[in-house]
Write a protein that holds these residues in place. Sequence first.
Motif, PDB file in Angstrom:
ATOM      1  N   LEU A 196       0.835  -1.209   0.000  1.00  0.00           N
ATOM      2  CA  LEU A 196       0.000   0.000   0.000  1.00  0.00           C
ATOM      3  C   LEU A 196       0.870   1.258   0.000  1.00  0.00           C
ATOM      4  O   LEU A 196       0.585   2.220  -0.705  1.00  0.00           O
ATOM      5  CB  LEU A 196      -0.944  -0.006   1.200  1.00  0.00           C
ATOM      6  CG  LEU A 196      -2.043  -1.091   1.151  1.00  0.00           C
ATOM      7  CD1 LEU A 196      -2.839  -1.103   2.446  1.00  0.00           C
ATOM      8  CD2 LEU A 196      -2.975  -0.872  -0.021  1.00  0.00           C
ATOM      9  N   PHE A 217      -7.550  -4.335   3.656  1.00  0.00           N
ATOM     10  CA  PHE A 217      -6.955  -4.874   2.426  1.00  0.00           C
ATOM     11  C   PHE A 217      -6.721  -6.377   2.567  1.00  0.00           C
ATOM     12  O   PHE A 217      -7.038  -7.157   1.674  1.00  0.00           O
ATOM     13  CB  PHE A 217      -5.639  -4.133   2.141  1.00  0.00           C
ATOM     14  CG  PHE A 217      -4.848  -4.683   0.992  1.00  0.00           C
ATOM     15  CD1 PHE A 217      -5.307  -4.551  -0.314  1.00  0.00           C
ATOM     16  CD2 PHE A 217      -3.642  -5.342   1.204  1.00  0.00           C
ATOM     17  CE1 PHE A 217      -4.576  -5.058  -1.381  1.00  0.00           C
ATOM     18  CE2 PHE A 217      -2.910  -5.848   0.145  1.00  0.00           C
ATOM     19  CZ  PHE A 217      -3.376  -5.709  -1.152  1.00  0.00           C
ATOM     20  N   TYR A 262      -3.397  -6.435  -5.082  1.00  0.00           N
ATOM     21  CA  TYR A 262      -3.983  -5.084  -5.007  1.00  0.00           C
ATOM     22  C   TYR A 262      -4.781  -4.784  -6.280  1.00  0.00           C
ATOM     23  O   TYR A 262      -5.884  -4.247  -6.230  1.00  0.00           O
ATOM     24  CB  TYR A 262      -2.873  -4.047  -4.828  1.00  0.00           C
ATOM     25  CG  TYR A 262      -3.385  -2.624  -4.755  1.00  0.00           C
ATOM     26  CD1 TYR A 262      -3.759  -2.055  -3.546  1.00  0.00           C
ATOM     27  CD2 TYR A 262      -3.508  -1.857  -5.912  1.00  0.00           C
ATOM     28  CE1 TYR A 262      -4.247  -0.757  -3.481  1.00  0.00           C
ATOM     29  CE2 TYR A 262      -3.999  -0.567  -5.853  1.00  0.00           C
ATOM     30  CZ  TYR A 262      -4.350  -0.027  -4.642  1.00  0.00           C
ATOM     31  OH  TYR A 262      -4.834   1.262  -4.589  1.00  0.00           O
ATOM     32  N   SER A 292      -8.021  -6.350  -6.259  1.00  0.00           N
ATOM     33  CA  SER A 292      -8.837  -6.069  -5.079  1.00  0.00           C
ATOM     34  C   SER A 292     -10.066  -5.218  -5.427  1.00  0.00           C
ATOM     35  O   SER A 292      -9.946  -4.229  -6.153  1.00  0.00           O
ATOM     36  CB  SER A 292      -7.970  -5.329  -4.050  1.00  0.00           C
ATOM     37  OG  SER A 292      -8.779  -4.879  -3.001  1.00  0.00           O
ATOM     38  N   LYS A 336      -9.814  -0.505  -2.979  1.00  0.00           N
ATOM     39  CA  LYS A 336      -8.448   0.029  -3.153  1.00  0.00           C
ATOM     40  C   LYS A 336      -8.024   0.857  -1.940  1.00  0.00           C
ATOM     41  O   LYS A 336      -8.810   1.533  -1.355  1.00  0.00           O
ATOM     42  CB  LYS A 336      -8.368   0.898  -4.408  1.00  0.00           C
ATOM     43  CG  LYS A 336      -8.795   0.186  -5.682  1.00  0.00           C
ATOM     44  CD  LYS A 336      -7.804  -0.848  -6.118  1.00  0.00           C
ATOM     45  CE  LYS A 336      -8.250  -1.500  -7.439  1.00  0.00           C
ATOM     46  NZ  LYS A 336      -7.478  -2.657  -7.801  1.00  0.00           N
TER      47      LYS A 336
END
Lengths: 177, 243
Positions: free
Chosen positions: B166, B185, B237, B240, B243
Motif C-alpha cells: 500500500l 486490504f 492489489y 482487489s 483500493k
Amino acid sequence: MGIRRDVPAVAGQVTAEGWLVSALLAATAAVVVGTALLVTAAIAAGASEWWQLPFRLLCHGLAERSFELGGAVMPICARCTAIWSGLLFGSLTVLPFLRRGWRIRLDILLLLVSPLLIDGLTQAFGWRESTNMLRALTGFVAGSSLAWWALPEVQRIGVENLKRLKFETVTREAGGP
Amino acid sequence: LVPQENAMTTYPPPAGGSIPPPPPPPPSNTIDFAKAFTFWMKDPDWLSKTIMGGLFSLLGLLIIGNFFVVGYLARLARNVAAGMENPLPAWDTLGEYFVEGLKLVLAALVYIIPFILAVLVIVIPAAMLENTGAEDLGGGLASCGICLIVPLALLMTIVLPAAYTLGAIHRSAAVMFDFKRIFQFIKVNAMNYVLAILVYLVANSLSQVGVVALCIGIFWTAFISLIITVWAFAETYRLSPVK
C-alpha cells in the motif's frame, strides 16, 4: 510544444550516477576482499577461527576450494575472492569507459561470464572438479566484465537524465509547457 | 468402396449465419500463481534489468544499495497495480528510487521497534537473571518473552507485506501506518493474500539455489525472488475490489 535545441555534449563528463555507483561498487568489493584478507591474517597470527563465521552468509568457504595465506585458509572461496577482486578491479579501471562513453555489449558480457558459469555449474552437478587457479581466473574475468558492463550502463542512464534535465530547462526557458 | 474424403459428411451451418464465437471467459479474480514466476522473463530487457538489480542488491552489503532496490520494487508494484503488460521498470531514475526506498525502509524500521523493545525489556533481563542464579525467574521471564515475540513475528509477517504494498502503490510512507486500511486490504483479499505469501515462500526457497551454485549468485536469485513476491502482492492489489 517543447522546443528541442541541440543539447550540449556530455562526452568526457562522468555523471553523478556514474561516480556514485562506481564508488559504491568499489567500496563494497574492497570491504569484502579487505576484511577477508584481514581475517585470514588475524587467524594466521593466532586469532579464533570464529572470525570466519560472518563470511558464511556470503560463501560456503570450503577449505579445499579456498586460497591459503600464511597457513590460514581464507574465509571465502577462491571463486568468490576472484569475483570480488574482479569487481574491485573493474570499478577502479572503468573511468576511461565512462569518460569516452565506451561500454561492452550485453552479449559480450555473457560471453565473458560463461566460463565462470560453465566451470561452476559443471562442478556443482558433479561432472568434474575444478582447480583454484581456474576458479580464480574465470571469477576475475566475470567480475571485471560485470563492472565494465554495468557501470557504463549506469553512466548512460545518467547521461540520459542529464539530457532530459537540460531539455526541460531549455523548454521552460523558451516558455514551453 | 467410397473414397475417404467423400465419406465425410458436412453439415450446413444453422439458420441465421455462422456459429457465434464463444464468449470470453470472465476475468479471474485469483492471482495467477504460474505468471508470478514467469512474468519478468517476458520483458524484452529482462536480462539487463535483472543483472542491474543483482548488482544493486550486491551494493546492499553496504546498506545503501538496498534503498535503490526497495525504490525500484515500489515502482514495479505501481506498474503491476496499473495493469502494465511488461511491468519491470528500467533502472533509469536512480535518484527517485533511492529517495523512495529510503522512506519505505525507514517506515518499515518503525515496525521493528516492538521487537527491539521486547528484547530490551524482556530477553536481556531474563538472560541476566539466569546468569545471576535466579534461574526460575529468568526462565519465566524468557517464556513470557517468547509468548510475546512469536505472535509479534507472525503479525509482522502478515501485516508488513500489505503495508509495503500500500505504501509503494500510494507513494506514501504514511499509508504504511494506516492500520485500518491495511487490515481491510488483507481481509477483503484474504484468498489472494494467502496465495501471495505462498508465492513469497516458494520464491524465497528457490532463491537459495543461488548460494548453492555460485555463492555470489544469491544476490541475483534473491533479487528475482523479490520481483516475484512484489508482483504477487501488487497483483493482489490490482484485483482487489477495495483500493
